[in-house]
Design a protein around this motif. Structure first.
Motif, PDB file in Angstrom:
ATOM      1  N   VAL A 109       0.864  -1.184   0.000  1.00 19.82           N
ATOM      2  CA  VAL A 109       0.000   0.000   0.000  1.00 19.82           C
ATOM      3  C   VAL A 109       0.904   1.239   0.000  1.00 19.82           C
ATOM      4  N   ALA A 110       0.498   2.247  -0.762  1.00 19.76           N
ATOM      5  CA  ALA A 110       1.250   3.509  -0.789  1.00 19.76           C
ATOM      6  C   ALA A 110       0.581   4.468   0.196  1.00 19.76           C
ATOM      7  N   VAL A 111       1.394   5.098   1.085  1.00 20.97           N
ATOM      8  CA  VAL A 111       0.839   5.936   2.157  1.00 20.97           C
ATOM      9  C   VAL A 111       1.534   7.293   2.182  1.00 20.97           C
ATOM     10  N   ARG A 112       0.715   8.330   2.402  1.00 25.33           N
ATOM     11  CA  ARG A 112       1.299   9.662   2.506  1.00 25.33           C
ATOM     12  C   ARG A 112       0.537  10.495   3.520  1.00 25.33           C
ATOM     13  N   MET A 113       1.276  11.338   4.251  1.00 31.14           N
ATOM     14  CA  MET A 113       0.658  12.309   5.148  1.00 31.14           C
ATOM     15  C   MET A 113       0.876  13.689   4.534  1.00 31.14           C
ATOM     16  N   PRO A 114      -0.185  14.264   3.930  1.00 35.51           N
ATOM     17  CA  PRO A 114      -0.003  15.541   3.235  1.00 35.51           C
ATOM     18  C   PRO A 114       0.186  16.695   4.213  1.00 35.51           C
ATOM     19  N   ALA A 115       0.752  17.789   3.724  1.00 39.72           N
ATOM     20  CA  ALA A 115       1.008  18.952   4.589  1.00 39.72           C
ATOM     21  C   ALA A 115      -0.100  19.989   4.507  1.00 39.72           C
ATOM     22  N   HIS A 116      -0.930  19.933   3.480  1.00 38.50           N
ATOM     23  CA  HIS A 116      -1.925  20.992   3.285  1.00 38.50           C
ATOM     24  C   HIS A 116      -2.948  21.001   4.424  1.00 38.50           C
ATOM     25  N   PRO A 117      -3.173  22.180   5.080  1.00 33.58           N
ATOM     26  CA  PRO A 117      -4.088  22.213   6.237  1.00 33.58           C
ATOM     27  C   PRO A 117      -5.502  21.738   5.901  1.00 33.58           C
ATOM     28  N   ILE A 118      -5.988  21.993   4.692  1.00 35.12           N
ATOM     29  CA  ILE A 118      -7.353  21.559   4.350  1.00 35.12           C
ATOM     30  C   ILE A 118      -7.407  20.038   4.201  1.00 35.12           C
ATOM     31  N   ALA A 119      -6.385  19.468   3.568  1.00 26.87           N
ATOM     32  CA  ALA A 119      -6.324  18.004   3.438  1.00 26.87           C
ATOM     33  C   ALA A 119      -6.260  17.361   4.816  1.00 26.87           C
ATOM     34  N   ARG A 120      -5.438  17.925   5.683  1.00 26.92           N
ATOM     35  CA  ARG A 120      -5.268  17.366   7.034  1.00 26.92           C
ATOM     36  C   ARG A 120      -6.574  17.428   7.810  1.00 26.92           C
ATOM     37  N   ALA A 121      -7.254  18.587   7.737  1.00 25.71           N
ATOM     38  CA  ALA A 121      -8.521  18.742   8.464  1.00 25.71           C
ATOM     39  C   ALA A 121      -9.559  17.767   7.930  1.00 25.71           C
TER      40      ALA A 121
END
Ligand code: TXA
Ligand code: MG
Length: 355
Positions: free
Chosen positions: A120-132
């Protein structure tokens, strides 16, 4: 389906609009959202049916696996198993940010997400809207880039609407994606960690942590068979127009591009030129639509897909562009250009001395 565009400010990511979108995700619907790389087309990653609808909306082949987005490092254990120490080290260094790690897939993630593969490919994005959005949804979010399959990735809400209007429930409009190119993909399931797609976390940055990191430079040997990762097919990120990519010494590249522009115009083709702003004067007298890209790698990357789409709207039949340096972010740019050009690069070599 009626697509609703919801404007959201990155300063107020917990707004009612994001909560509405998070509820939609939880109930199996599709939401397009901004990340720092490109816009994503999201679905609840733990809901096989919701993930299947991503493939339908994008007209994406089921053989092309999707990246799962998480909001905190501890959620890695929800989506992946046998996570190596190196993943924690990379996460501490580069997350949140434009780095995707390929790991062994947990049983909780349905196979459809990964096209049936054990990874599985996993990422934690930095964009505040994506995170919220991910946090409020309370589930990991599977999201490919929010474009029709093989089109240039969407870097604005308008691009998403252009490609997916009527096929997605909500588009969160948080303005243009800052980086403009998709994340770096690093496979940690091989004997040697391998970059499958270069991005803004550069090879040089990864080398500082993993001295022997490898790069699968598929675009350097477009004729060799053996696809390294499903979905890494060559023609990708493409404008409708044919893209012709020039490479080599600028003093030779510019005259070659000028000649190609005149030749194409002479046979009635509508020519588009995509060039750094500093080269405007080199091309301004040609029978072509010239679109400028800025002058540094960051600005060029930020604008690339938007300007490709703009040349499509201008009605260009053929787009001429030249490559830039292949270091740092330039390697990611080169990768996208070679693939958009379907592997066809026109090398303008210097004449050999003494001839
Ligand atoms: O920046 C990004 O990565 C954006 C944003 C939305 O996060 N997403 C993105 O997704 O570019 P997509 O689907 O357009 O490209 C992801 C690529 C696919 O080409 C796929 O082959 C590869 O990631 N991929 C996904 N899962 C994989 C896996 N388990 N193993 C190898 N490659 C994988
Ligand atoms: Mg994509």
């Amino acid at each position: 389906m009626n697509t609703r565009i919801l404007p959201v400010s990155a300063d107020d990511p917990d707004s009612a609009a994001v909560r509405l979108a998070a509820d939609a995700l939880r109930t199996g619907r599709l939401v397009a959202f901004p990340t720092e790389t490109v816009y994503g087309l999201g679905a609840n990653a733990l809901d096989a049916e919701a993930v299947s609808s991503i493939f339908t909306a994008k007209a994406r082949p089921a053989s092309d696996p999707i990246i799962v987005h998480i909001d905190q490092v501890s959620d890695l254990s929800v989506v992946a198993v046998d996570v190596p120490l190196l993943a924690a080290e990379l996460a501490a260094r580069f997350w949140p940010g434009p780095l995707t790690l390929v790991l062994r897939r947990s049983q909780r993630v349905p196979p459809v997400v990964s096209a049936g593969m054990a990874t599985v490919a996993v990422r934690m994005p930095a964009h505040p809207i994506a995170r919220a959005l991910i946090r409020l949804a309370g589930v990991p979010v599977a999201a490919p880039s929010a474009n029709r399959f093989a089109r240039p990735s969407a870097t604005t809400a308008a691009h998403v609407l252009e490609d997916l209007g009527g096929r997605v429930d909500f588009i969160l409009d948080g303005g243009p994606a800052t980086i403009g190119l998709e994340s770096t993909i690093l496979d940690l399931t091989r004997a040697t960690p391998t970059v499958l797609r270069p991005g803004a976390v550069t090879l040089e940055m990864l080398r500082a942590v993993i001295p022997d990191v490898q790069l699968v430079a598929r675009y350097l040997q477009p004729d060799q068979d053996g696809i390294e990762a499903p979905g890494m097919l060559l023609r990708h990120y493409s404008p409708r127009a044919e893209l012709r990519l020039f490479a080599g010494e600028l003093a030779r590249v510019i005259p070659a591009m000028r000649q190609a522009a005149r030749d194409a115009a002479a046979v009635g083709r509508r020519v588009g030129l995509l060039v750094p702003a500093a080269e405007r004067e080199d091309f301004s007298d040609l029978p072509a639509v010239v679109r400028l890209l800025g002058d540094d790698l960051e600005t060029i990357s930020h604008q690339l897909f938007d300007q490709m789409r703009a040349l499509d709207r201008d009605g260009a039949d053929i787009i001429l562009m030249h490559g830039l340096e292949q270091r740092g972010l330039g390697l990611a740019l080169w990768d996208r250009l070679v693939r958009a050009a379907n592997g066809q690069v026109i090398w303008c070599e210097a004449e050999e001395s003494g001839v």
